[in-house]
Design an enzyme around this catalytic site. Structure first.
Site, PDB file in Angstrom:
ATOM      1  N   ARG A 167     -44.499 -25.067 -56.466  1.00 38.30           N
ATOM      2  CA  ARG A 167     -45.672 -24.382 -55.905  1.00 38.30           C
ATOM      3  C   ARG A 167     -45.755 -22.913 -56.338  1.00 38.30           C
ATOM      4  NH1 ARG A 167     -46.074 -28.633 -55.934  1.00 38.30           N
ATOM      5  NH2 ARG A 167     -46.196 -30.176 -54.295  1.00 38.30           N
ATOM      6  N   CYS A 173     -50.378 -27.543 -46.736  1.00 40.91           N
ATOM      7  CA  CYS A 173     -49.053 -27.298 -46.154  1.00 40.91           C
ATOM      8  C   CYS A 173     -48.833 -25.809 -45.925  1.00 40.91           C
ATOM      9  CB  CYS A 173     -47.967 -27.844 -47.086  1.00 40.91           C
ATOM     10  SG  CYS A 173     -47.944 -29.641 -47.052  1.00 40.91           S
ATOM     11  N   GLU A 203     -45.904 -21.560 -47.841  1.00 48.87           N
ATOM     12  CA  GLU A 203     -46.512 -22.098 -49.064  1.00 48.87           C
ATOM     13  C   GLU A 203     -47.915 -21.505 -49.214  1.00 48.87           C
ATOM     14  OE1 GLU A 203     -46.067 -26.290 -49.946  1.00 48.87           O
ATOM     15  OE2 GLU A 203     -48.065 -26.383 -50.832  1.00 48.87           O
TER      16      GLU A 203
END
Ligand SMILES: Cc1cc2nc3c(=O)[nH]c(=O)nc-3n(C[C@H](O)[C@H](O)[C@H](O)COP(=O)(O)OP(=O)(O)OC[C@H]3O[C@@H](n4cnc5c(N)ncnc54)[C@H](O)[C@@H]3O)c2cc1C
Length: 308
Positions: free
Chosen positions: A182, A231, A301
């Site tokens: 990510r 998320c 995130e």
């Protein structure tokens, strides 16, 4: 120093094609529906306008950030100082090469990722199936190396065209972009304009079946019809943030109108008129509960932007 609407128009006269908005609520440009106003919100129509805009911002030392579809962003309640640049008018997708079962696509940064997934599905191009249901843009997906079901966008990136803070446009090979979980090495002042992606031709029905299968799984596991930013926390090594949050008893935990989803504990949903302050307070509460229960520190995130 705030620049007036008139000054902007004069400074950019003849150099810029595109939309300019002032005091634009970022709640209108984020999937969470949260965020104070951006001083200025600009949507250039073409790379030359983008370059002229970036050069002007550099000359005036004005801060800016680029936005895709705002589906990974928590904009704080104090809004964004300076300019938010949207790449959403950059929306071309083209097949540029096809040899044997190899296909190369040219895709502009503002293309919705789902539109690209559907394009691949309709043409029998394999490699994007697991990215179905991710609501961002291609540019946002590249910046954060979006992924799911074992697929990551980095695996199909050949090269990315990036404009830097000086207005220089360069093309970088995927291998040089430091993709990780990510994340990428793309800097906050870099603007992703387009990418070349490599896929494989496959049986159309097989690509469609895989894509639709992943979409069904996603729909069953995530509150995709509610307002969220996906998320909240990254998965720690060897574990899942959602499992930790669930087992720490946080499902249904709420601050104001922001709630830990009862469907997927790593999604916080805006159940009405939640604020960024509520969202960050819930992040702290959940992270502290997980820390106390498991001794694990959760890392965000989602990307935070703006003034508190
Ligand atoms: C329901 C839901 C499900 C999701 N599922 C997933 C999932 O399975 N996997 C996953 O990885 N993510 C998921 N997400 C999160 C999100 O959709 C992805 O991270 C997506 O790739 C973000 O793209 P965006 O265009 O919305 O980026 P934005 O939120 O607009 O921006 C994210 C970051 O990228 C930067 N950025 C965006 N575009 C550019 C550009 N052109 N140039 C330079 N910088 C840019 C921004 O400055 C910001 O720092 C989900 C989100 C939601 C709401």
């Amino acid at each position: 120093m705030r620049v007036s609407e008139q000054e902007w128009k004069e400074a950019l006269a003849g150099m810029y094609q595109g939309h300019i908005g002032f005091d634009i609520p970022m709640s209108e440009h984020t999937s969470l529906g949260i965020g104070g106003a951006a001083d200025v919100f600009m949507t250039p129509d073409d790379p030359l306008s983008m370059r002229n805009l970036v050069a002007l911002l550099g000359k005036r030392k004005m801060p800016y950030m680029t936005i895709g579809r705002g589906s990974n962003l928590l904009v704080l309640d104090g809004g964004i100082e300076g300019v938010v640049i949207s790449v959403n008018t950059f929306s071309r997708v083209e097949v540029i090469r096809q040899a044997g079962d190899a296909v190369e696509l040219f895709v502009e940064a503002g293309v919705p990722l789902q539109k690209l997934v559907n394009f691949c599905k309709d043409n029998g191009f394999a490699g994007m199936e697991g990215l179905t249901g991710i609501p961002g843009s291609v540019g946002g997906a590249i910046c954060g190396n979006a992924g799911s079901y074992g697929y990551e966008i980095k695996d199909v990136v050949v090269s990315v065209a990036i404009m830097d803070a000086a207005g220089r446009l360069d093309r970088f090979k995927g291998e040089g972009l430091e993709f990780g979980y990510r994340q990428s090495g793309i800097q906050p002042t870099d603007i992703v304009l387009s990418a070349n992606l490599k896929l494989r031709t496959d049986d159309k029905d097989a690509v469609a079946a895989r894509t639709e299968g992943f979409f069904r799984e996603k729909k069953a596991a995530q509150p995709i019809s509610l307002r969220s930013a996906g998320c909240v926390f990254k998965n720690p090594d060897g574990d899942f943030a959602g499992r930790l949050i669930d087992e720490a008893g946080c499902k249904g935990m709420r601050v104001g109108d922001i709630e830990v989803s009862s469907m997927h504990a790593n999604f916080f949903v805006n159940a009405g008129t939640g604020s960024a302050a509520d969202y960050t307070a819930l992040m702290e509460k959940v992270a502290m509960t997980v820390q106390q229960r498991f001794g694990i520190t959760l890392e965000p995130e989602i990307r935070l932007a703006g003034r508190a």
